[in-house]
Design a protein around this motif. Sequence first.
Motif, PDB file in Angstrom:
ATOM      1  N   ASN A 124      33.178  -3.797  40.050  1.00 51.31           N
ATOM      2  CA  ASN A 124      34.544  -3.295  40.005  1.00 51.31           C
ATOM      3  C   ASN A 124      35.412  -4.252  39.193  1.00 51.31           C
ATOM      4  O   ASN A 124      35.600  -5.399  39.585  1.00 51.31           O
ATOM      5  CB  ASN A 124      35.107  -3.156  41.424  1.00 51.31           C
ATOM      6  N   GLY A 125      35.936  -3.747  38.095  1.00 46.77           N
ATOM      7  CA  GLY A 125      36.893  -4.516  37.313  1.00 46.77           C
ATOM      8  C   GLY A 125      36.257  -5.180  36.108  1.00 46.77           C
ATOM      9  O   GLY A 125      35.269  -5.904  36.249  1.00 46.77           O
ATOM     10  N   LEU A 177      35.538  -7.799  33.067  1.00 48.55           N
ATOM     11  CA  LEU A 177      35.527  -9.268  33.110  1.00 48.55           C
ATOM     12  C   LEU A 177      36.505  -9.895  32.131  1.00 48.55           C
ATOM     13  O   LEU A 177      36.730 -11.107  32.147  1.00 48.55           O
ATOM     14  CB  LEU A 177      34.110  -9.782  32.837  1.00 48.55           C
ATOM     15  N   ALA A 230      43.592 -17.298  29.124  1.00 50.44           N
ATOM     16  CA  ALA A 230      42.191 -16.872  29.191  1.00 50.44           C
ATOM     17  C   ALA A 230      42.134 -15.350  29.181  1.00 50.44           C
ATOM     18  O   ALA A 230      42.817 -14.686  29.960  1.00 50.44           O
ATOM     19  CB  ALA A 230      41.549 -17.408  30.462  1.00 50.44           C
ATOM     20  N   GLY A 285      38.807   2.660  37.893  1.00 56.39           N
ATOM     21  CA  GLY A 285      39.134   3.459  36.710  1.00 56.39           C
ATOM     22  C   GLY A 285      38.844   2.730  35.410  1.00 56.39           C
ATOM     23  O   GLY A 285      38.220   3.289  34.503  1.00 56.39           O
ATOM     24  N   ASP A 286      39.290   1.480  35.303  1.00 58.03           N
ATOM     25  CA  ASP A 286      39.113   0.764  34.038  1.00 58.03           C
ATOM     26  C   ASP A 286      37.670   0.326  33.842  1.00 58.03           C
ATOM     27  O   ASP A 286      37.186   0.287  32.713  1.00 58.03           O
ATOM     28  CB  ASP A 286      40.036  -0.454  33.985  1.00 58.03           C
ATOM     29  N   GLY A 289      36.166  -8.024  38.807  1.00 55.37           N
ATOM     30  CA  GLY A 289      37.104  -8.496  37.791  1.00 55.37           C
ATOM     31  C   GLY A 289      38.358  -7.667  37.847  1.00 55.37           C
ATOM     32  O   GLY A 289      38.736  -7.172  38.902  1.00 55.37           O
ATOM     33  N   GLY A 290      38.999  -7.494  36.704  1.00 54.95           N
ATOM     34  CA  GLY A 290      40.209  -6.677  36.659  1.00 54.95           C
ATOM     35  C   GLY A 290      41.450  -7.530  36.629  1.00 54.95           C
ATOM     36  O   GLY A 290      41.378  -8.759  36.587  1.00 54.95           O
ATOM     37  N   ALA A 291      42.570  -6.844  36.681  1.00 60.40           N
ATOM     38  CA  ALA A 291      43.835  -7.509  36.399  1.00 60.40           C
ATOM     39  C   ALA A 291      44.340  -8.327  37.582  1.00 60.40           C
ATOM     40  O   ALA A 291      44.547  -9.532  37.481  1.00 60.40           O
ATOM     41  CB  ALA A 291      44.862  -6.462  35.998  1.00 60.40           C
ATOM     42  N   GLU A 344      39.852  -3.890  26.379  1.00 62.27           N
ATOM     43  CA  GLU A 344      40.467  -2.936  25.445  1.00 62.27           C
ATOM     44  C   GLU A 344      40.619  -3.547  24.058  1.00 62.27           C
ATOM     45  O   GLU A 344      40.781  -2.832  23.080  1.00 62.27           O
ATOM     46  CB  GLU A 344      41.859  -2.518  25.944  1.00 62.27           C
ATOM     47  N   GLY A 380      32.692   1.107  40.331  1.00 57.68           N
ATOM     48  CA  GLY A 380      33.894   1.707  40.903  1.00 57.68           C
ATOM     49  C   GLY A 380      35.095   1.169  40.153  1.00 57.68           C
ATOM     50  O   GLY A 380      35.049   0.060  39.625  1.00 57.68           O
TER      51      GLY A 380
HETATM   52  P1  ADP Z   1      39.667  -1.230  37.666  1.00 58.92           P
HETATM   53  O1  ADP Z   1      40.571  -0.085  37.218  1.00 58.92           O
HETATM   54  O2  ADP Z   1      38.286  -1.098  37.128  1.00 58.92           O
HETATM   55  O3  ADP Z   1      39.716  -1.450  39.146  1.00 58.92           O
HETATM   56  P2  ADP Z   1      41.736  -3.139  37.144  1.00 58.92           P
HETATM   57  O4  ADP Z   1      42.730  -2.052  37.018  1.00 58.92           O
HETATM   58  O5  ADP Z   1      41.801  -4.033  38.310  1.00 58.92           O
HETATM   59  O6  ADP Z   1      40.244  -2.562  36.987  1.00 58.92           O
HETATM   60  O7  ADP Z   1      41.854  -4.115  35.873  1.00 58.92           O
HETATM   61  C1  ADP Z   1      41.680  -3.669  34.567  1.00 58.92           C
HETATM   62  C2  ADP Z   1      42.544  -4.476  33.625  1.00 58.92           C
HETATM   63  O8  ADP Z   1      42.308  -5.870  33.779  1.00 58.92           O
HETATM   64  C3  ADP Z   1      42.251  -4.158  32.170  1.00 58.92           C
HETATM   65  O9  ADP Z   1      43.358  -3.516  31.619  1.00 58.92           O
HETATM   66  C4  ADP Z   1      42.010  -5.532  31.548  1.00 58.92           C
HETATM   67  O10 ADP Z   1      42.624  -5.679  30.283  1.00 58.92           O
HETATM   68  C5  ADP Z   1      42.624  -6.472  32.550  1.00 58.92           C
HETATM   69  N1  ADP Z   1      42.079  -7.823  32.444  1.00 58.92           N
HETATM   70  C6  ADP Z   1      40.793  -8.204  32.509  1.00 58.92           C
HETATM   71  N2  ADP Z   1      40.676  -9.533  32.305  1.00 58.92           N
HETATM   72  C7  ADP Z   1      41.918 -10.019  32.106  1.00 58.92           C
HETATM   73  C8  ADP Z   1      42.450 -11.316  31.846  1.00 58.92           C
HETATM   74  N3  ADP Z   1      41.672 -12.400  31.743  1.00 58.92           N
HETATM   75  N4  ADP Z   1      43.790 -11.425  31.696  1.00 58.92           N
HETATM   76  C9  ADP Z   1      44.577 -10.340  31.802  1.00 58.92           C
HETATM   77  N5  ADP Z   1      44.142  -9.086  32.051  1.00 58.92           N
HETATM   78  C10 ADP Z   1      42.822  -8.928  32.211  1.00 58.92           C
END
Ligand code: ADP
Length: 402
Positions: free
Chosen positions: A323-324, A326, A299, A359-360, A199-201, A330, A357
């Motif tokens: 990783n990331g 869903l 979404a 950071g977020d 997942g993640g941004a 926050e 794995g």
């Molecule tokens: P990681 O640090 O674990 O690799 P990322 O930095 O890729 O994760 O992503 C983390 C961010 O993704 C979080 O700040 C979260 O708010 C954002 N995020 C998750 N889902 C969505 C979404 N549907 N729309 C926008 N942002 C999202």
Amino acid sequence: MAKRGIDGLGELRGKRVLCRVDFNVPLEGSGKDRRVGDDYRLESTLPTLRRLLDAGARVILCSHLGRPKGRDPELSLAPVGARLGELLEREVRFVDEVVGERATRASQELQDGQVLLLENTRFEPGEKKNDPELAKRFAALADLYVNDAFGASHRADATVAGVPQLLPGAAGDLVLSELRELAPLRDGSAARPLAVVLGGAKLADKIPVLEALIPRVDKILIGGGMAYTFMKAMGKPIGGSRFDAETVEAAGQILEKARERSRQGQQMLLLPRDHVVARSPDDVTGYSVVEQIPDDLMALDVGPATIADYVKQLAGVKTVFWNGPLGVFEKQPFHLGTHYVASFLAWRKHETKTIVGGGDSAAAARALGLAEHMHWVSTGGGASLEYVEGQDLPGLSALPDV
Ligand code: ADP
Ligand code: MG
């Protein structure tokens, strides 16, 4: 090949050891009230620091923090030193210089078993450029070098890649543990079935790891903001959801690759089938759950049907790489998708090894109180992704093998 550890450095008493750590931690507050917002990276390196100090080494710590352009008092490591002292239950000396006269004097004044923290290495413009002159000045401070900064090992910075060319070096305990836990994902020896929860941004950040993982894993479950770039590539309506316009084409190619791999069996790459939508991430009461995203809404999390589906997919799995987040974890209630899937993995900790794995993702696991129920929570974001992908990390290549 395994990396040489601290044991391989010989006698440590009286030796000055320059230890590169990853103290790139979130800070809260401002000015004099700045304090560390999350101890995880500090705590993770305590075993290495205790070992060096108990062996009588004179430890000189260095790390970057944030992305300063030159000296920036808001990104001083001073508050990190203060917090480290509390965790270590020892005095942590601090010098407000990276290299130079004062840093040299402070390192020479160190006695056996004492620890000094240098100022933010990125205050020196040569750090990011791996300037050989700067590396020499760091090396002149010490007799030995230890890298315990797994989270920075994908950066060819002077303190990561340059200094170990100049001093006898070793990997710290945290780096060795990270390599031990992540290696099965890299070399394909992880217990199967192996699923990835991604997942993640931004999808753009994770395209290379996805491409590397498709042939090596059994299932890929997609959530977070990246799902909407995939849906865009499939021509599905995504309303006002975040997506990467430049990555839509690459997303289409990934889907095609996953489809080819799926032909032999069930579908291997899954996308959310329902969504928690709202006007914005701040609209925490006006949300609803939909299958089709309306034009004017975005979404922010995976919906309950997706959670049920993903949990079912994960039920028989032996290893999970997660990783990331869903959803926008926050902001409650957009944490629920991450919360339920992570809870399920915590419940199944005896059957399923979950390796986290990012950071977020790590922050989410800790915020949910689930981190200690995961098999391993990496301190690396980009570094863990690049390592799992199979890339050579400059900070690791620079260290000697056993
Ligand atoms: P990681 O640090 O674990 O690799 P990322 O930095 O890729 O994760 O992503 C983390 C961010 O993704 C979080 O700040 C979260 O708010 C954002 N995020 C998750 N889902 C969505 C979404 N549907 N729309 C926008 N942002 C999202
Ligand atoms: Mg992140």
